[in-house]
Design a protein around this motif. Sequence first.
Motif, PDB file in Angstrom:
ATOM      1  N   PRO A 107      10.360  21.308  -4.421  1.00 24.90           N
ATOM      2  CA  PRO A 107      10.909  22.002  -3.249  1.00 24.90           C
ATOM      3  C   PRO A 107      10.324  23.382  -2.977  1.00 24.90           C
ATOM      4  N   SER A 108       9.353  23.821  -3.769  1.00 31.54           N
ATOM      5  CA  SER A 108       8.937  25.230  -3.700  1.00 31.54           C
ATOM      6  C   SER A 108       8.456  25.641  -2.316  1.00 31.54           C
ATOM      7  N   ARG A 109       7.706  24.774  -1.625  1.00 32.25           N
ATOM      8  CA  ARG A 109       7.184  25.199  -0.320  1.00 32.25           C
ATOM      9  C   ARG A 109       8.303  25.293   0.715  1.00 32.25           C
ATOM     10  N   LEU A 110       9.268  24.379   0.662  1.00 31.95           N
ATOM     11  CA  LEU A 110      10.389  24.452   1.595  1.00 31.95           C
ATOM     12  C   LEU A 110      11.301  25.620   1.235  1.00 31.95           C
ATOM     13  N   GLU A 111      11.517  25.835  -0.057  1.00 28.70           N
ATOM     14  CA  GLU A 111      12.302  26.993  -0.472  1.00 28.70           C
ATOM     15  C   GLU A 111      11.666  28.281   0.023  1.00 28.70           C
ATOM     16  N   ALA A 112      10.338  28.372  -0.090  1.00 30.87           N
ATOM     17  CA  ALA A 112       9.637  29.570   0.371  1.00 30.87           C
ATOM     18  C   ALA A 112       9.820  29.766   1.872  1.00 30.87           C
ATOM     19  N   GLU A 113       9.807  28.670   2.616  1.00 31.09           N
ATOM     20  CA  GLU A 113      10.020  28.749   4.063  1.00 31.09           C
ATOM     21  C   GLU A 113      11.437  29.211   4.377  1.00 31.09           C
ATOM     22  N   LEU A 114      12.418  28.623   3.698  1.00 36.87           N
ATOM     23  CA  LEU A 114      13.810  28.954   3.970  1.00 36.87           C
ATOM     24  C   LEU A 114      14.202  30.333   3.438  1.00 36.87           C
ATOM     25  N   ALA A 115      13.375  30.881   2.548  1.00 40.98           N
ATOM     26  CA  ALA A 115      13.655  32.214   1.999  1.00 40.98           C
ATOM     27  C   ALA A 115      13.090  33.331   2.869  1.00 40.98           C
ATOM     28  N   LYS A 116      12.339  32.974   3.918  1.00 40.17           N
ATOM     29  CA  LYS A 116      11.819  33.991   4.828  1.00 40.17           C
ATOM     30  C   LYS A 116      12.972  34.692   5.539  1.00 40.17           C
ATOM     31  N   THR A 117      12.756  35.942   5.863  1.00 39.06           N
ATOM     32  CA  THR A 117      13.829  36.767   6.414  1.00 39.06           C
ATOM     33  C   THR A 117      14.471  36.166   7.653  1.00 39.06           C
ATOM     34  N   ASP A 121      18.322  35.004   7.858  1.00 40.81           N
ATOM     35  CA  ASP A 121      19.177  35.629   8.872  1.00 40.81           C
ATOM     36  C   ASP A 121      19.854  34.578   9.752  1.00 40.81           C
ATOM     37  N   ALA A 122      19.139  33.497  10.062  1.00 38.61           N
ATOM     38  CA  ALA A 122      19.707  32.443  10.905  1.00 38.61           C
ATOM     39  C   ALA A 122      20.916  31.810  10.240  1.00 38.61           C
ATOM     40  N   VAL A 123      20.818  31.564   8.933  1.00 35.21           N
ATOM     41  CA  VAL A 123      21.932  30.961   8.201  1.00 35.21           C
ATOM     42  C   VAL A 123      23.092  31.950   8.074  1.00 35.21           C
ATOM     43  N   ASN A 152      19.573  30.883  -3.730  1.00 30.32           N
ATOM     44  CA  ASN A 152      20.786  31.557  -4.173  1.00 30.32           C
ATOM     45  C   ASN A 152      20.525  33.042  -4.402  1.00 30.32           C
ATOM     46  N   LYS A 153      19.444  33.337  -5.101  1.00 24.62           N
ATOM     47  CA  LYS A 153      19.121  34.730  -5.422  1.00 24.62           C
ATOM     48  C   LYS A 153      18.771  35.533  -4.175  1.00 24.62           C
ATOM     49  N   VAL A 154      18.178  34.866  -3.185  1.00 28.89           N
ATOM     50  CA  VAL A 154      17.867  35.544  -1.923  1.00 28.89           C
ATOM     51  C   VAL A 154      19.153  35.898  -1.183  1.00 28.89           C
ATOM     52  N   TYR A 155      20.067  34.940  -1.095  1.00 32.64           N
ATOM     53  CA  TYR A 155      21.305  35.164  -0.339  1.00 32.64           C
ATOM     54  C   TYR A 155      22.222  36.168  -1.018  1.00 32.64           C
ATOM     55  N   ALA A 156      22.042  36.366  -2.315  1.00 26.35           N
ATOM     56  CA  ALA A 156      22.853  37.356  -3.028  1.00 26.35           C
ATOM     57  C   ALA A 156      22.633  38.766  -2.485  1.00 26.35           C
ATOM     58  N   HIS A 157      21.479  38.982  -1.848  1.00 26.13           N
ATOM     59  CA  HIS A 157      21.133  40.319  -1.353  1.00 26.13           C
ATOM     60  C   HIS A 157      21.264  40.421   0.162  1.00 26.13           C
ATOM     61  N   ILE A 180      35.561  30.828  -2.010  1.00 23.85           N
ATOM     62  CA  ILE A 180      35.483  31.357  -3.371  1.00 23.85           C
ATOM     63  C   ILE A 180      34.440  30.592  -4.189  1.00 23.85           C
ATOM     64  N   GLU A 181      34.328  29.291  -3.974  1.00 16.23           N
ATOM     65  CA  GLU A 181      33.326  28.496  -4.681  1.00 16.23           C
ATOM     66  C   GLU A 181      31.925  28.961  -4.334  1.00 16.23           C
ATOM     67  N   VAL A 182      31.685  29.259  -3.061  1.00 13.59           N
ATOM     68  CA  VAL A 182      30.369  29.747  -2.648  1.00 13.59           C
ATOM     69  C   VAL A 182      30.072  31.090  -3.307  1.00 13.59           C
ATOM     70  N   ILE A 183      31.032  31.992  -3.251  1.00 15.33           N
ATOM     71  CA  ILE A 183      30.840  33.311  -3.854  1.00 15.33           C
ATOM     72  C   ILE A 183      30.637  33.188  -5.362  1.00 15.33           C
ATOM     73  N   GLN A 184      31.392  32.314  -5.997  1.00 15.66           N
ATOM     74  CA  GLN A 184      31.243  32.126  -7.441  1.00 15.66           C
ATOM     75  C   GLN A 184      29.873  31.542  -7.783  1.00 15.66           C
ATOM     76  N   SER A 185      29.331  30.687  -6.927  1.00 13.81           N
ATOM     77  CA  SER A 185      28.014  30.107  -7.188  1.00 13.81           C
ATOM     78  C   SER A 185      26.922  31.172  -7.143  1.00 13.81           C
ATOM     79  N   ILE A 186      27.096  32.158  -6.272  1.00  9.58           N
ATOM     80  CA  ILE A 186      26.126  33.258  -6.206  1.00  9.58           C
ATOM     81  C   ILE A 186      26.301  34.182  -7.403  1.00  9.58           C
ATOM     82  N   TYR A 187      27.550  34.489  -7.706  1.00 10.97           N
ATOM     83  CA  TYR A 187      27.830  35.340  -8.867  1.00 10.97           C
ATOM     84  C   TYR A 187      27.289  34.730 -10.160  1.00 10.97           C
ATOM     85  N   ALA A 188      27.382  33.411 -10.281  1.00 12.62           N
ATOM     86  CA  ALA A 188      27.047  32.730 -11.538  1.00 12.62           C
ATOM     87  C   ALA A 188      25.614  32.957 -11.978  1.00 12.62           C
ATOM     88  N   ILE A 189      24.704  33.133 -11.028  1.00 12.01           N
ATOM     89  CA  ILE A 189      23.300  33.343 -11.422  1.00 12.01           C
ATOM     90  C   ILE A 189      22.783  34.704 -10.947  1.00 12.01           C
TER      91      ILE A 189
END
Length: 235
Positions: A107-117, A121-123, A152-157, A180-189
């Motif tokens: 998934p690295s190439r799609l992850e890289a695309e979805l991690a663009k600013t 921002d769209a999500v 996950n790490k991108v959305y944490a910021h 809370i589950e979403v927030i906990q998933s970000i907190y977890a890593i």
Amino acid sequence: AGSSPPGVESQVMYTLYKLCKVNKERREQAARAGIVPHAQRHSAGSSPLKHLAVPILCDLAHAGPDARAELWRHGAAKTLLSLLEEQAWQSIALNALATWVTSEKNPSRLEAELAKTDCVDAVVDCIDMSDTRSMAGLLAPLLKMLSCETLNKVYAHTKLCAALLLRMEHPEAVVRKSIIEVIQSIYAISDDPRAFIMAHDLISVAERLVSEDESRLVQEQGKLLLKAMYINVVL
């Protein structure tokens, strides 16, 4: 299809919609045959065939590797992200993106695309501007997307967690629990869990849920969050 009479194109799109709706192999065949750019074209703007084209495009993400390869080849991630601006299509578009990225063997190439600013921002804007009704359909695909550690790490910021916490007064308990589950998933890593807790005052949030929320479901989720955070508070 681009030069076909409108009536013929409508009939073709309707037939493809019906053929692909319940059969993954037909979706794969349609993708290999070149349906993606036509579905993209009618998914944009106010095409009268949009109600057929968007489900076709989104269903391709749930098909197989050939279909997803065609989505990638035609830059369909951008098309799906653009649909997040329209309330009618937000849930299935986000679910398609989440399914696509979590189904890829590499998934690295799609992850890289979805991690663009602009993609992030769209999500985040989709979540931030969603109303009470649409929020209920966005959290499950968001949680699925966040199972990708890179994203996950991108959305944490971003302002995602702050936007979610503002919705903790949602009338549906299952939605509050999912937040809370979403927030906990970000907190977890999180790279810095203590800082994450402090930035969002999560101890107070979780304690308030446990003591004040009327739903046992939400209370239990709050307890799980408190338990997960405790080690980073006392160490």
